[in-house]
Design a protein around this motif. Sequence first.
Motif, PDB file in Angstrom:
ATOM      1  N   ASN A 408      30.840  45.857  33.392  1.00 21.22           N
ATOM      2  CA  ASN A 408      30.492  45.413  34.748  1.00 21.22           C
ATOM      3  C   ASN A 408      29.604  46.423  35.459  1.00 21.22           C
ATOM      4  N   LEU A 484      27.688  39.289  39.019  1.00 22.38           N
ATOM      5  CA  LEU A 484      28.960  39.663  38.410  1.00 22.38           C
ATOM      6  C   LEU A 484      29.103  39.142  36.987  1.00 22.38           C
ATOM      7  N   HIS A 501      35.515  28.599  36.789  1.00 19.98           N
ATOM      8  CA  HIS A 501      36.620  29.550  36.700  1.00 19.98           C
ATOM      9  C   HIS A 501      37.946  28.815  36.876  1.00 19.98           C
ATOM     10  N   THR A 528      41.412  37.798  41.084  1.00 21.04           N
ATOM     11  CA  THR A 528      40.404  36.797  41.411  1.00 21.04           C
ATOM     12  C   THR A 528      39.058  37.484  41.650  1.00 21.04           C
ATOM     13  N   CYS A 529      37.987  36.842  41.217  1.00 18.25           N
ATOM     14  CA  CYS A 529      36.666  37.474  41.319  1.00 18.25           C
ATOM     15  C   CYS A 529      36.072  37.276  42.719  1.00 18.25           C
ATOM     16  N   TYR A 530      35.058  38.067  43.003  1.00 20.84           N
ATOM     17  CA  TYR A 530      34.413  38.045  44.326  1.00 20.84           C
ATOM     18  C   TYR A 530      33.797  36.680  44.622  1.00 20.84           C
TER      19      TYR A 530
END
Length: 569
Positions: A408, A484, A501, A528-530
């Motif tokens: 990342n 991301l 997702h 949880t992703c941004y």
Amino acid sequence: METKRLCSGTGRWWRQMHPIVSAHSYLLRPTSAIPAYDHGKYDFFERSSSSELQNSYPFLGILSDHQKLNFILEACKFYSDFKTAVQSHAKIIKFGYGTYPSLIASLVSAYAHCDCLDLAHQLLDEMPNWGFDLITANLIIASLMKVGELDLAKRVFRKMPSRDVVTWNSMIGGCVRNERFEEALRLFQKMLNSNIEPDGFTFASVITGCARLGSSHHAEFVHGLMIEKKIQLNFILSSALIDMYSKCGRIKAAKEVFKSVHHDDISVWNSMINGLAIHGLASDAIEVFSQMEMECISPDSITFIGILTACSHCGLVEQGRWYFDLMRRHYSIQPQLEHYGTMVDLLGRAGLVEEAYAVIKEMPMEPDIVIWRALLSSCRNFMKLELGEVAVAKISHLNSGDYILLSNMYCSLNKWDSSERVREMMKRDGVRKNRAKSWIELGGIIHQFKAGDRSHPETEANYKVLEGLIRRTKLEGFMPTTDLVLMDVSEEEKEENLNFHSEKLALAYVILKTSPGTEIRITKNLRTCYDCHCWMKMLSRLLSRVIIVRDRIRFHRFQGGLCSCRDYW
């Protein structure tokens, strides 16, 4: 290969070559019936008194024979050492330990780990012929559960002619300890249908299962049943109820339970403080801590983990430092790894990455993998590449999350060659990315979704709803956070990757199946992703719905376009 070849024959072959497992003979055959293997290096038991092994394993000298056999069988499992397992089987008979439930469980488990499932099953199937009573059978189930052999324990359970509350408790508790939460709840329902009355131990396990699963429907049912059956609340059950409601996203219910129970044990306070912490309610957690001090209840090390976690989730750096100092100065509690870990997390989340690293270097004990991962995560968030590489170097066994964090960082800095090198390392080391999954509960049924998953029976309708939601958020100005995505591919491909997702699929399904205004609760196994976080905020405003997401770290309550974490998580 030798083990698989030896075990691939029929039961008849075993009866010819290994009379120890013949029907009715397990406890009766003499040692001479065991095939005489060349002991050599395998006869660990005979060598357990040697000076060489005493130096390597000093505790062997104080163990009894049956304890040594347990140790050896555990080693057999680790090394898949079939020959030593057979020799240990002979020793069990020779020394008359055939009625020791823990040894029987370890032996069965060792055979299973040596790819001898037929033999393991045969031993269990012969249990009714051994004259074991209900108590012994219960002990064997408990022992199998303790070593993680849940399926073998179920085999014993199914063959038992009678069961009591201890039997059911062993099965339900074992399922919970082995993270088979839905199965634990199904067993609990079967127990109720069998007219066996659950006791406090039963409810303690079931409550934990509800908490880990995040099942609000089951939580309410179980609590209601406890009230109906007049189960006396002790501090264990009180703490468990508070923890259950907290982890099911029902923090108000958790507070109500806390107010209604006795507060004379520290574990009750700890459950409330930790519950408030994972919901990001730091001021409430601090208020409960102050109330605890006023009632002259002394905090313990777990209390401070909770209060430091609350400070970490809300960015209260100065308060966190104060409580860390209070723990040592006023309560004489020496910080353990977990306390240092929360301080590293607190400082790292606040962007004080160098200070977090300084805390690690000043620790009086060796930092564990969790602490290095906390530092690595903050290095990813604040693009501290050099420190991130230091953290990776300190993690001896990288898992998929560690590789992803490092990759990342490289991707965010457009260092695609370095990112590709990390992915090649993953392939070389045989590491696969942990697949994200989210689940929701509707009408008491758990529905699970994975990223890009199309296995759900209502997939087509669900994807149509999700695509409609994506179009609507785009019209309102939502822009996917494509930087991301860990690939050097087109923006369109990156956007496609983000759209499906697991939490988005779960949310779409709730919208598909519920009426407008219904509160949405989602549980996810990873952070949880941004992108999903921003998307959920916008949807909560567009749909006028409350969306509650419990991820690996904490709860997020989305309402009116805002999140309870204040974008700090």
